[in-house]
Design an enzyme around this catalytic site. Structure first.
Site, PDB file in Angstrom:
ATOM      1  N   LYS A 104       4.706 -27.111  -7.255  1.00 20.40           N
ATOM      2  CA  LYS A 104       5.028 -25.913  -6.497  1.00 20.40           C
ATOM      3  C   LYS A 104       5.081 -24.571  -7.045  1.00 20.40           C
ATOM      4  O   LYS A 104       5.561 -23.529  -6.744  1.00 20.40           O
ATOM      5  CB  LYS A 104       6.226 -26.034  -5.417  1.00 20.40           C
ATOM      6  N   ASN A 105       4.555 -24.886  -8.488  1.00 22.68           N
ATOM      7  CA  ASN A 105       4.673 -23.604  -9.369  1.00 22.68           C
ATOM      8  C   ASN A 105       3.017 -22.870  -9.281  1.00 22.68           C
ATOM      9  O   ASN A 105       2.327 -23.334  -9.727  1.00 22.68           O
ATOM     10  CB  ASN A 105       4.880 -23.800 -10.659  1.00 22.68           C
TER      11      ASN A 105
END
Length: 302
Positions: A104-105
């Protein structure tokens, strides 16, 4: 990552580290770890001299391991990779490792897009994305990247089947619905009226399975806007749902829209049923939006 600080590594003796300058009286200085502070001092030094080398790549990997969201470090990594003509397929393997822990970066996804675009090869990307979505089917970054991949490499053919499979597993997967809409209207051939008609039937079947799920209704609404047929094409479908005593705010909202369009097309007053539906929504089925339905009713009789 070596446990030895960069300041104690012989191969870095030629570099003078540059400490972070927070000014004379920093209000709330960030309590960096000693390892991170040490590595960043050397990053500032090499970026100042614009060094591009394998040892810099190793330094950047250490910093990313400690702070994967550092955009500037990722950007400099791209510059180094391209400058030294690094093997970008090896970089893809590196991103695979980072993404397994940082799915989720945003920086990870952006970096992968830059590298894949430079490689001009998307053959591995859908499998990579699928693996991420298997863990989290609503990962926004994965879906956004998927849209770029299918557009960039013309990989549209399997996407409808992919969303079919996801919606069988979870009919409430709004991300899958959104991607289906994206594919339908953005693929090179676009969406014909026959395509839209077929998708309306698809949406109706899904709505029957989960009439209170907003995703299917939203998808249907988008299709109806693109359709050249009048809104009352779904009136019999809505009536069938009503006969099954389904009390869905989405159903009632769609019925109100149909009543409104019928009244305008026939130049006649609004059907009283539409006003009753507004009352039902305001008092029973969509109370949180009571003020909206009061306003909607007033507009219908204006």
């Amino acid at each position: 990552m070596s446990s030895l600080p960069y300041s104690q590594r012989p191969e870095w003796n030629d570099v003078v580290p540059v400490a972070q300058d927070d000014g004379p009286n920093p209000l709330v200085p960030i309590a960096y770890s000693s390892d991170y502070r040490d590595a960043m001092d050397y990053f500032r030094a090499v970026s100042r001299t614009e060094e591009k080398s394998q040892r810099v790549l190793d330094l950047l990997a250490d910093i990313i391991d400690m702070n994967p969201a550092h955009y500037t470090v990722w950007q400099y990594r791209q510059e180094v990779l391209f400058s030294i003509n690094a093997d970008l397929n090896e970089e893809i393997k590196y991103i695979d490792e980072v993404a397994s822990e940082q799915a989720k970066n945003y920086q990870v996804w952006h970096h992968r897009q830059v590298i894949v675009d430079r490689l001009d090869d998307g053959t591995k990307e859908l499998d990579f994305i699928n693996a991420i979505l298997d863990e989290d089917s609503k990962n926004y970054h994965a879906w956004s990247y998927r849209q770029w991949v299918v557009s960039r490499f013309n990989l549209w053919d399997q996407e409808f089947q992919y969303t079919d499979d996801l919606l069988v597993f979870d009919i409430r997967n709004n991300s899958a619905w959104n991607h289906r809409h994206f594919v339908l209207f953005n693929r090179p051939q676009g969406a014909s009226q026959e395509d839209i008609k077929n998708e309306i039937e698809f949406a109706k079947k899904k709505i029957q399975q989960a009439p209170n799920n907003s995703s299917g209704w939203t998808y249907l609404h988008g299709l109806l806007e693109a359709s050249q047929e009048p809104l009352n094409q779904i009136e019999s479908f809505l009536n069938e749902l009503q006969e099954k005593e389904i009390h869905s705010p989405h159903l009632y909202s769609a019925l109100i829209d149909v009543f409104e369009q019928n009244a305008k097309n026939n130049s006649e007053p609004i059907d009283p049923q539409a006003l009753k539906l507004c009352d039902d929504l305001a008092t029973n089925y969509d109370v949180i939006r009571r003020n909206y339905w009061v306003y909607r009713k007033a507009q219908l009789v204006a």
